[in-house]
Design a protein around this motif. Structure first.
Motif, PDB file in Angstrom:
ATOM      1  N   ARG A   1       5.635 -14.209  -4.192  1.00  0.00           N
ATOM      2  CA  ARG A   1       5.550 -13.036  -3.319  1.00  0.00           C
ATOM      3  C   ARG A   1       4.118 -12.525  -3.300  1.00  0.00           C
ATOM      4  NH1 ARG A   1      10.177 -11.522  -1.351  1.00  0.00           N
ATOM      5  NH2 ARG A   1      12.076 -12.228  -2.389  1.00  0.00           N
ATOM      6  N   THR A   2       3.683 -12.153  -2.093  1.00  0.00           N
ATOM      7  CA  THR A   2       2.355 -11.565  -1.921  1.00  0.00           C
ATOM      8  C   THR A   2       2.543 -10.156  -1.382  1.00  0.00           C
ATOM      9  OG1 THR A   2       1.431 -13.744  -1.428  1.00  0.00           O
ATOM     10  CG2 THR A   2       0.104 -11.827  -0.852  1.00  0.00           C
ATOM     11  N   LEU A   3       2.421  -9.182  -2.281  1.00  0.00           N
ATOM     12  CA  LEU A   3       2.670  -7.791  -1.907  1.00  0.00           C
ATOM     13  C   LEU A   3       1.343  -7.068  -1.735  1.00  0.00           C
ATOM     14  CD1 LEU A   3       5.461  -6.984  -4.544  1.00  0.00           C
ATOM     15  CD2 LEU A   3       5.784  -7.778  -2.196  1.00  0.00           C
TER      16      LEU A   3
ATOM     17  N   GLU B   1       2.348  -2.587   1.939  1.00  0.00           N
ATOM     18  CA  GLU B   1       3.784  -2.830   1.764  1.00  0.00           C
ATOM     19  C   GLU B   1       4.331  -1.967   0.619  1.00  0.00           C
ATOM     20  OE1 GLU B   1       4.699  -7.373   3.063  1.00  0.00           O
ATOM     21  OE2 GLU B   1       3.409  -7.117   1.304  1.00  0.00           O
ATOM     22  N   VAL B   2       3.565  -1.868  -0.443  1.00  0.00           N
ATOM     23  CA  VAL B   2       4.010  -1.038  -1.572  1.00  0.00           C
ATOM     24  C   VAL B   2       4.097   0.423  -1.149  1.00  0.00           C
ATOM     25  CG1 VAL B   2       3.371  -0.173  -3.861  1.00  0.00           C
ATOM     26  CG2 VAL B   2       3.111  -2.612  -3.324  1.00  0.00           C
ATOM     27  N   SER B   3       3.096   0.928  -0.431  1.00  0.00           N
ATOM     28  CA  SER B   3       3.087   2.329   0.003  1.00  0.00           C
ATOM     29  C   SER B   3       4.208   2.612   0.984  1.00  0.00           C
ATOM     30  CB  SER B   3       1.733   2.672   0.631  1.00  0.00           C
ATOM     31  OG  SER B   3       0.695   2.549  -0.314  1.00  0.00           O
ATOM     32  N   ALA B   4       4.557   1.613   1.800  1.00  0.00           N
ATOM     33  CA  ALA B   4       5.625   1.801   2.788  1.00  0.00           C
ATOM     34  C   ALA B   4       6.971   2.053   2.115  1.00  0.00           C
ATOM     35  CB  ALA B   4       5.707   0.586   3.710  1.00  0.00           C
ATOM     36  N   VAL B   5       7.172   1.466   0.939  1.00  0.00           N
ATOM     37  CA  VAL B   5       8.445   1.612   0.231  1.00  0.00           C
ATOM     38  C   VAL B   5       8.373   2.729  -0.812  1.00  0.00           C
ATOM     39  CG1 VAL B   5      10.087   0.473  -1.319  1.00  0.00           C
ATOM     40  CG2 VAL B   5       9.096  -0.793   0.600  1.00  0.00           C
TER      41      VAL B   5
ATOM     42  N   ARG C   1      -8.241  -4.909 -10.327  1.00  0.00           N
ATOM     43  CA  ARG C   1      -9.297  -4.013  -9.851  1.00  0.00           C
ATOM     44  C   ARG C   1      -8.812  -2.572  -9.651  1.00  0.00           C
ATOM     45  NH1 ARG C   1     -14.142  -5.090  -7.170  1.00  0.00           N
ATOM     46  NH2 ARG C   1     -15.396  -3.176  -7.238  1.00  0.00           N
ATOM     47  N   SER C   2      -7.507  -2.384  -9.355  1.00  0.00           N
ATOM     48  CA  SER C   2      -7.002  -1.018  -9.101  1.00  0.00           C
ATOM     49  C   SER C   2      -5.536  -0.901  -9.516  1.00  0.00           C
ATOM     50  CB  SER C   2      -7.149  -0.648  -7.620  1.00  0.00           C
ATOM     51  OG  SER C   2      -6.401  -1.530  -6.810  1.00  0.00           O
ATOM     52  N   VAL C   3      -5.107   0.336  -9.681  1.00  0.00           N
ATOM     53  CA  VAL C   3      -3.737   0.616 -10.135  1.00  0.00           C
ATOM     54  C   VAL C   3      -3.146   1.766  -9.319  1.00  0.00           C
ATOM     55  CG1 VAL C   3      -2.328   1.490 -12.046  1.00  0.00           C
ATOM     56  CG2 VAL C   3      -4.100  -0.200 -12.481  1.00  0.00           C
ATOM     57  N   TYR C   4      -1.877   1.618  -8.888  1.00  0.00           N
ATOM     58  CA  TYR C   4      -1.076   2.697  -8.299  1.00  0.00           C
ATOM     59  C   TYR C   4       0.029   3.045  -9.305  1.00  0.00           C
ATOM     60  CZ  TYR C   4      -2.887   2.364  -3.459  1.00  0.00           C
ATOM     61  OH  TYR C   4      -3.669   2.388  -2.334  1.00  0.00           O
TER      62      TYR C   4
ATOM     63  N   ALA D   1      -8.736  -7.469  -6.371  1.00  0.00           N
ATOM     64  CA  ALA D   1      -9.769  -6.913  -5.483  1.00  0.00           C
ATOM     65  C   ALA D   1      -9.371  -6.986  -4.015  1.00  0.00           C
ATOM     66  CB  ALA D   1     -11.082  -7.649  -5.716  1.00  0.00           C
ATOM     67  N   LYS D   2      -8.470  -7.896  -3.652  1.00  0.00           N
ATOM     68  CA  LYS D   2      -8.025  -8.018  -2.265  1.00  0.00           C
ATOM     69  C   LYS D   2      -6.846  -7.086  -1.942  1.00  0.00           C
ATOM     70  CE  LYS D   2      -9.476 -12.847  -1.755  1.00  0.00           C
ATOM     71  NZ  LYS D   2      -9.030 -14.244  -1.435  1.00  0.00           N
ATOM     72  N   GLY D   3      -6.373  -6.344  -2.957  1.00  0.00           N
ATOM     73  CA  GLY D   3      -5.260  -5.420  -2.721  1.00  0.00           C
ATOM     74  C   GLY D   3      -3.905  -6.083  -2.817  1.00  0.00           C
ATOM     75  N   THR D   4      -3.830  -7.209  -3.505  1.00  0.00           N
ATOM     76  CA  THR D   4      -2.550  -7.893  -3.713  1.00  0.00           C
ATOM     77  C   THR D   4      -1.992  -7.502  -5.079  1.00  0.00           C
ATOM     78  OG1 THR D   4      -3.279  -9.780  -2.390  1.00  0.00           O
ATOM     79  CG2 THR D   4      -1.405 -10.127  -3.866  1.00  0.00           C
TER      80      THR D   4
END
Length: 571
Positions: free
Chosen positions: A502-504, A508-512, A543-546, A561-564
């Protein structure tokens, strides 16, 4: 945030008070007093009059834990009987076969040695009892072996009616009725002398009581059941078959609280010494049921709502007081959470039960619940967990505190993940976090770590920052390092979306999941290596965390870094 995995503090899922363990209501012992052989509860108050043949009547206050008033009696003069009007304005002693009437301060108003009736004269009095909310008195007198009982108005000095009651063991009064209890029969009269009900039992009545509102309770000899009759409905017998005690010896006494909602019984039996029922017949489990302090009790009293209980104990050598304030926490309704309508094959679900208390408060319980599945080959219950075995329907039944609840459910196979879209898959994971504190098919955060079997593994950030745990299938579970002994609890569950092909994306994460409660982007990426056994399954540059708060757990998405999304953690 680079210490997110290794150094994260553990999240407490359940406090010590959120999961209750027993339906038993605690009725603690309060104090012991000098022995009393009879009690009369003061209505609408936490007070009781208590007395004995050679003990002066005393007004005891439960809240203050002391006697408020003592009515002196002549030394050496036994008290045959004693009764108090509800307004506390009249006291009547039966002494030396006369009626001694006193006022609220205890001063003697007059002595009655005889009462004129249409058929003659009553004298040689043996017992007296006020009717609730009045100065109307039921009084018995015995002459030459013949006993008569009259309903006598103390204020107007007039007789309502007289009935021959030879052989009576006791009299009881309610607001509207007079009950004459004999060895094998009970006659209930209205105040004008009309016979309202006659009950008979050849083996006799071992114990009896009538509440002020008219609830008549009888214990028949050699019968475990209590028989309850409703005075508000022509003394119709309760159809409930639940008034069952564990009596195997003898009944000692019965008490009905002022409201008529609670019925208590003292007895000797295989399951204890005390039973407390609601008026509908439901038995309430209490700590007094097997309490040795009531094992030799023979007289019982209860204030309104069973707020306080009083019983003489140790063969009459002392009188014990008990606190019933926690009775409002007794269960009155159950329901099984709807989350158990569906369970997946191979996925154990720790069972919880929703309980509504008498005070309206709700709680969840896990222990002391009896669970049964009607289709154990489809869904089985073991050690408080529901196991899905194969696809099909089942009915789950829970029993707790004398109540039951049922829920129809089904076992569904785990979906083929390749057939589920990324958006739908994310929604399923979010629902699992809300309802089960984990991922779909994963263990629950807070569950036993030792019981979860799998292959040893780790999440490696640097040589110094390693979190060891276990892999099973697509899930990694771990507990955080602690000083001293470890706690048997799963603190973290991790899933790597790429291992499921899966490539999230962040979008897509914010949408859910919506807007994160916290997010951070690092100046440089840090390495996160996923190890199972001795094999590195994947290495990611984070590179980042939600971060999101989902119900009782926290969820973190770690992006490259690509937001995946490369790793998802629930803790």
């Amino acid at each position: 945030m680079k210490k997110l995995i290794v150094g994260l503090a553990a999240t407490v899922l359940y406090s010590a008070t959120s999961i209750h363990s027993s339906a038993e209501v605690k009725i603690p012992f309060v104090t012991s007093l000098t022995p009393s052989s009879a009690f009369q509860v003061v209505p609408d108050e936490s007070r009781v009059w208590r007395w004995g043949t050679y003990e002066a009547p005393r007004l005891f206050d439960f809240e203050q834990a002391r006697d408020l008033q003592v009515l002196s009696t002549e030394e050496g003069a036994p008290v045959q009987d004693f009764t108090v009007s509800d307004d506390q304005q009249r006291f009547v002693f039966v002494k030396d076969q006369v009626l001694e009437v006193r006022d609220a301060t205890g001063n003697v108003l007059h002595v009655i040695d005889q009462i004129k009736t249409p058929a003659g004269t009553l004298q040689s009095f043996t017992r007296a009892r006020f009717f609730p909310d009045s100065h109307l008195l039921a009084v018995s007198a015995k002459q030459e072996g013949v006993e008569q009982t009259a309903v006598y108005d103390l204020d107007s000095a007039t007789v309502r009616f007289v009935q021959e009651t030879t052989g009576a063991k006791a009299i009881r009064t309610s607001t509207a009725y007079l009950a004459i209890i004999r060895a094998t029969s009970v006659d209930v009269y209205e105040k004008d002398g009309t016979l309202a009900k006659r009950l008979t039992h050849p083996s006799g009545y071992a114990a009896y009581e009538m509440g002020r509102e008219g609830t008549l309770v009888l214990a028949k000899a050699n019968d475990r059941r209590l028989y309850v009759y409703d005075g508000a409905h022509q003394f119709k017998e309760s159809t409930s078959s639940q008034f069952i005690t564990g009596m195997t010896g003898t009944y000692k006494d019965i008490a009905v609280d002022e409201s008529g909602k609670f019925i208590g019984a003292l007895y000797t039996g295989r399951d204890g010494y005390f039973a407390l029922f609601e008026k509908n017949g439901h038995r309430i489990e209490t700590s007094l049921d097997r309490d040795d302090s009531v094992s030799y009790s023979s007289v019982l009293g209860m204030t309104k709502g069973a707020r306080y209980l009083i019983a003489n104990a140790d063969g009459g050598e002392r009188t014990n007081m008990y606190d019933g304030r926690l009775l409002v926490e007794r269960p009155v309704a159950l329901s099984i959470p709807s989350s158990f309508k569906e369970v997946k094959v191979g996925s154990p679900e720790p069972l919880l039960l929703n309980v509504t208390q008498a005070d309206g408060k709700k709680k969840q319980v896990a222990a002391k619940v009896k669970w049964v599945s009607d289709q154990p080959t489809i869904a089985s219950v073991s050690s408080g967990k529901l196991y899905g075995k194969k696809a099909g329907a089942y009915t789950l039944r829970a029993s707790y505190g004398g109540y039951t609840a049922t829920l129809k459910g089904k076992v569904i196979p785990l979906p083929k993940l390749s057939t589920v879209s990324d958006s739908s898959w994310l929604k399923r994971q979010k629902q699992a976090m809300q309802e089960k504190q984990g991922f779909e098919g994963s263990p629950r955060v807070g569950a036993s770590y030792v019981s979860w079997t799998g292959t040893s593994g780790s999440l490696v950030q640097t040589e110094e920052k390693v979190l060891n745990g276990k892999w099973k299938g697509r899930h990694f579970v771990a507990r955080y390092p602690r000083f001293g002994s470890q706690i048997d609890r799963i603190d973290l569950v991790t899933l790597a979306p790429s291992l499921e092909k899966r490539t999230l994306t962040k979008a897509e994460v914010s949408a859910v999941f919506g807007k994160p409660t916290f997010k951070e982007t690092y100046a440089t990426s840090y390495s996160q290596r996923v190890v199972e056994g001795k094999t590195t399954r994947a290495t990611y540059a984070i590179r980042s965390v939600y971060e999101y708060r989902i119900g009782q757990v926290t969820c973190q998405f770690a992006f490259d870094a690509k937001g995946t999304a490369r790793l998802i953690h629930v803790n």
